[in-house]
Scaffold this active site. Structure first.
Site, mmCIF file in Angstrom:
data_model
loop_
_atom_site.group_PDB
_atom_site.id
_atom_site.type_symbol
_atom_site.label_atom_id
_atom_site.label_comp_id
_atom_site.label_asym_id
_atom_site.label_seq_id
_atom_site.Cartn_x
_atom_site.Cartn_y
_atom_site.Cartn_z
ATOM 1 N N ARG A 60 -18.734 8.262 61.907
ATOM 2 C CA ARG A 60 -17.391 8.800 62.114
ATOM 3 C C ARG A 60 -16.480 7.795 62.788
ATOM 4 N NH1 ARG A 60 -19.806 13.966 64.924
ATOM 5 N NH2 ARG A 60 -21.277 12.303 65.356
ATOM 6 N N LYS A 83 -34.502 19.353 73.277
ATOM 7 C CA LYS A 83 -33.172 19.948 73.314
ATOM 8 C C LYS A 83 -33.286 21.427 73.008
ATOM 9 C CE LYS A 83 -30.188 16.291 71.394
ATOM 10 N NZ LYS A 83 -29.384 16.018 70.200
ATOM 11 N N SER A 88 -20.692 19.006 65.465
ATOM 12 C CA SER A 88 -21.341 20.315 65.674
ATOM 13 C C SER A 88 -21.035 20.823 67.078
ATOM 14 C CB SER A 88 -22.856 20.193 65.498
ATOM 15 O OG SER A 88 -23.174 19.785 64.202
ATOM 16 N N HIS A 133 -20.767 17.116 57.633
ATOM 17 C CA HIS A 133 -22.122 16.921 57.101
ATOM 18 C C HIS A 133 -22.145 17.167 55.587
ATOM 19 C CE1 HIS A 133 -23.528 18.319 61.314
ATOM 20 N NE2 HIS A 133 -23.891 17.064 61.231
#
Ligand code: ADP
Length: 159
Positions: free
Chosen positions: A90, A41, A128, A17
């Protein structure tokens, strides 16, 4: 002023990040990091903790601002008076979701564009989720995330 918003969960922020944040800050006059408060979440870190950590790890980048938001990214981008959404890519696995999201956002708010920054190769594998998982098994994550994150993870999992 060219302003971009980099939205995400940042639970927690990783070197991947940070790489995107630095590069976006060199392209735009101002980058607003939007930390998502997602009621569906359960994050490891509260939105307040994530904002605090992000502020700490970006103090050396003068044109970065950290804010939290709820709801749709495009509404937050408009509230910030920004023109661009930054997302990091990514791998191909990111691409399909990101493309759908960018296309949907373009229909919702045609004046806002999404810009993808391709992750640096040395961070392409980082997420993460991996960092959280490793830390939960008390593994050293200092290669993946800045010291403020390592400290916060150690406190969470009380090493
Ligand atoms: P979200 O829940 O919105 O995907 P994340 O915090 O996981 O939130 O990711 C925010 C953005 O950062 C996404 O665009 C994601 O693709 C990107 N990102 C995550 N990890 C990396 C990394 N290692 N390198 C580059 N970009 C990344």
């Amino acid at each position: 002023m060219r302003r971009a918003v980099y939205p995400g969960s940042f639970d927690p922020v990783t070197y991947g990040h940070l790489d995107i944040i630095r590069r976006a800050a060199s392209i735009f006059d101002e980058v607003v990091i939007g930390v998502l408060r997602n009621s569906q979440k359960t994050p490891l870190f509260s939105v307040e903790e994530r904002v605090k950590i992000l502020k700490e790890v970006t103090t050396d980048i003068p044109n970065v601002v950290v804010r939290s938001f709820e709801g749709l990214s495009v509404n937050f981008v408009r509230d910030c008076d920004a023109q661009v959404i930054i997302r990091g890519l990514r791998a191909m696995t990111d691409f399909e979701n990101e493309l759908h999201m960018a296309q949907t956002n373009k229909v919702l708010m045609p004046e806002i564009d999404t810009m993808f920054l391709v992750t640096s190769l040395n961070y392409a594998y980082l997420s993460s989720t991996t960092v959280r998982e490793l830390a939960s098994f008390k593994s050293d994550v200092s290669a993946f995330a800045p010291p403020a994150v390592v400290k916060a993870l150690n406190e969470k999992f009380s090493l």
